[in-house]
Design an enzyme around this catalytic site. Structure first.
Site, mmCIF file in Angstrom:
data_model
loop_
_atom_site.group_PDB
_atom_site.id
_atom_site.type_symbol
_atom_site.label_atom_id
_atom_site.label_comp_id
_atom_site.label_asym_id
_atom_site.label_seq_id
_atom_site.Cartn_x
_atom_site.Cartn_y
_atom_site.Cartn_z
ATOM 1 N N VAL A 92 0.889 -1.265 -0.140
ATOM 2 C CA VAL A 92 -0.130 0.116 -0.009
ATOM 3 C C VAL A 92 1.062 1.253 -0.180
ATOM 4 O O VAL A 92 1.575 1.673 0.945
ATOM 5 C CB VAL A 92 -0.905 0.014 1.330
ATOM 6 C CG1 VAL A 92 -1.698 1.428 1.319
ATOM 7 C CG2 VAL A 92 -1.745 -1.115 1.310
ATOM 8 N N CYS A 93 0.956 1.881 -1.083
ATOM 9 C CA CYS A 93 1.658 3.077 -1.245
ATOM 10 C C CYS A 93 1.236 4.287 -0.555
ATOM 11 O O CYS A 93 0.103 4.932 -1.197
ATOM 12 C CB CYS A 93 1.965 3.518 -2.666
ATOM 13 S SG CYS A 93 3.211 2.077 -3.214
#
Length: 476
Positions: A92-93
């Site tokens: 998850v950026c």
């Protein structure tokens, strides 16, 4: 784990519980609060609309100096990238997680916590997720934006709803993988441990021929263990997901009907410029399949509820702890309403069965439901409150927070207290105004009218009054 970390996480979890959100859910073990699972339902009016997405949060020993490691679990076993910032591999950026560079003030700080992390992830599920990709934030070309949205809508229902609920129900429904590579590398999986049985009429065995005579692909045997265990019949969110499914069923089907009129089945997904290798969302549209799968899932959950009633005779005969608990609660609740003489609720047991309750709600004077009598059924499982009751209006009810077939959307302060459930459901009838939160609007027609123009609001009021006037017919 230091005392400081324990105290910090305990405080955050306590605050989260006191301020429930209809779209954010947590599960954790009190003996190890360093590992938490979260479920986020996709925001309405986005391609992720009310999809059920799971994440794992692993907190470091120096939290909150450093952020937790967050992993997306709803990725089709590592095959599907649901967002430019939510990778197929689970990454998850987000700048606050330190997994993406951000502007000044956007990095992690000890002021952040569980709620802000989940809200930040939810914010990625926007109405135009294509623009989340760096360099594409100003993209206005709808020939890129809308096709990307279309495939996310399809896969949200296929993966985060259908695949998920079929696992929970132990249904051997075939997995409709959308790529040749998925089919060629597959092997037949074993049934999930502890899977509940589902009617064979609702299921198709994995590996059996489909309508065209071609064997259906099954789940690939090789993928990271975390994906293998992310959705099982004993998943922490299994009961919640089933109840949300019943509440959102009409909305899922509405998406299917709307999109199937726009995108022809068999059309290949568009490929975004930033999708490559295994980090992408490939496939073809098959809304006809999704429509049938949603119908089968609903029937399976309804069958599961009726099975509880059949099993309750055994729970009663063995004098289970829950049988006595529910009987005692019933007697206390009946006495409570008699003593308070509110005249708003009458509670009964069906055939003296403590696992099957009905109660009658009387409409509030001078309201749309004035003179109405509405009967509600509650069916309990022997593991209540771990498994929450299945609730349904037996009398037709026209309300923003009640589905067309009678399933109410409500939140309860004390899940183990039946009176809290009755009070929460009663508020739907007794309160003058429904919540403006769109994730609670499970009757699409009613919500459109109530929150629409003045004339639409008047039509909503007329429909509610008709509902109340007709309700007494069901007691004759």
């Amino acid at each position: 784990m230091s005392n400081a970390v324990t105290l910090r996480l305990t405080k955050e979890l306590s605050e989260f519980t006191k301020n429930p959100d209809h779209q954010l859910f947590l599960h954790y073990d009190d003996s190890n609060i360093m590992n938490i699972k979260a479920m986020i339902t996709g925001p309405p009016d986005t391609p992720y609309c009310l999809g059920q997405f799971e994440f794992s949060l692993q907190f470091p020993k120096d939290y909150p100096t450093n952020p937790p490691k967050v992993l997306a679990l709803t990725t089709n076993h590592g095959r599907t990238r649901f967002n430019p910032n939510i990778y197929a591999g689970g990454k998850v950026c987000l700048s606050i997680l330190g997994t993406w560079r951000g502007n000044a003030g956007e990095q992690w700080s000890s002021a952040h916590g569980i709620t802000s992390i989940l809200l930040s992830i939810q914010s990625l599920m926007s109405d135009m997720p294509y623009r989340n990709e760096p360099g594409h934030d100003l993209e206005k070309d709808m020939t890129k934006l809308e096709p990307y949205n279309q495939k996310i809508r399809h896969e949200t229902i296929r993966i985060s709803v259908c695949d998920r609920l079929e696992k929970f129900l132990g249904m051997n429904q075939p997995y409709f993988f959308n790529t040749l590579s998925d089919a060629s590398s597959s092997s037949t999986p074993s049934s999930p441990p502890g899977a509940a049985s589902a009617s064979s009429a609702l299921a198709t065995p994995v590996g059996t021929p489909n309508s065209s005579g071609t064997p259906t692909p099954s789940t690939p045997a090789i993928f990271e263990p975390i994906y293998a265990s992310s959705v099982t019949a004993n998943d922490e969110f299994s009961d919640l997901s089933k109840r949300l499914f019943l509440a959102y069923y009409d909305i899922y089907q509405n998406t299917v009907e709307t999109e199937s009129a726009i995108v022809k089945d068999g059309t290949t997904f568009m490929k975004a410029s930033f999708e490559f290798g295994g980090n992408k969302m490939d496939g073809t549209f098959n809304y006809a399949s999704l429509r049938k799968r949603l119908e089968s899932i609903k029937l399976a959950i309804e069958k599961e509820t009726s099975d509880w009633i059949g099993q309750s005779s055994r729970w009663i005969s063995t004098s289970s702890r829950m049988s006595s608990n529910l009987k005692r609660q019933f007697e206390q609740i009946r006495e409570y309403y008699r003593e308070n003489n509110t005249g708003a609720v009458e509670v009964e047991l069906v055939d003296d069965n403590p696992f099957v309750w009905t109660f009658t709600l009387f409409g509030k004077p001078m309201s749309n439901y004035d003179g109405g009598m509405f009967k509600v059924q509650m069916v309990f499982h022997d593991t209540f409150p771990d498994i929450q009751p299945r609730v349904k209006f037996l009398t037709p009810m026209y309300h923003v927070h009640v589905t067309s077939d009678g399933v109410p959307f409500y939140s309860v302060e004390k899940p183990d207290d039946v009176r809290s459930h009755i009070h929460a459901i009663s508020r739907l009838v007794l309160e003058d105004e429904p919540s403006t939160n769109p994730s609670t609007h499970v009757n699409l027609e009613a919500a459109k009218l109530h929150f629409g123009t003045k004339e639409q609001r008047r039509e909503y009021n007329r429909n509610a009054r008709r509902c109340a006037s007709r309700s007494t017919e069901y007691f004759e």
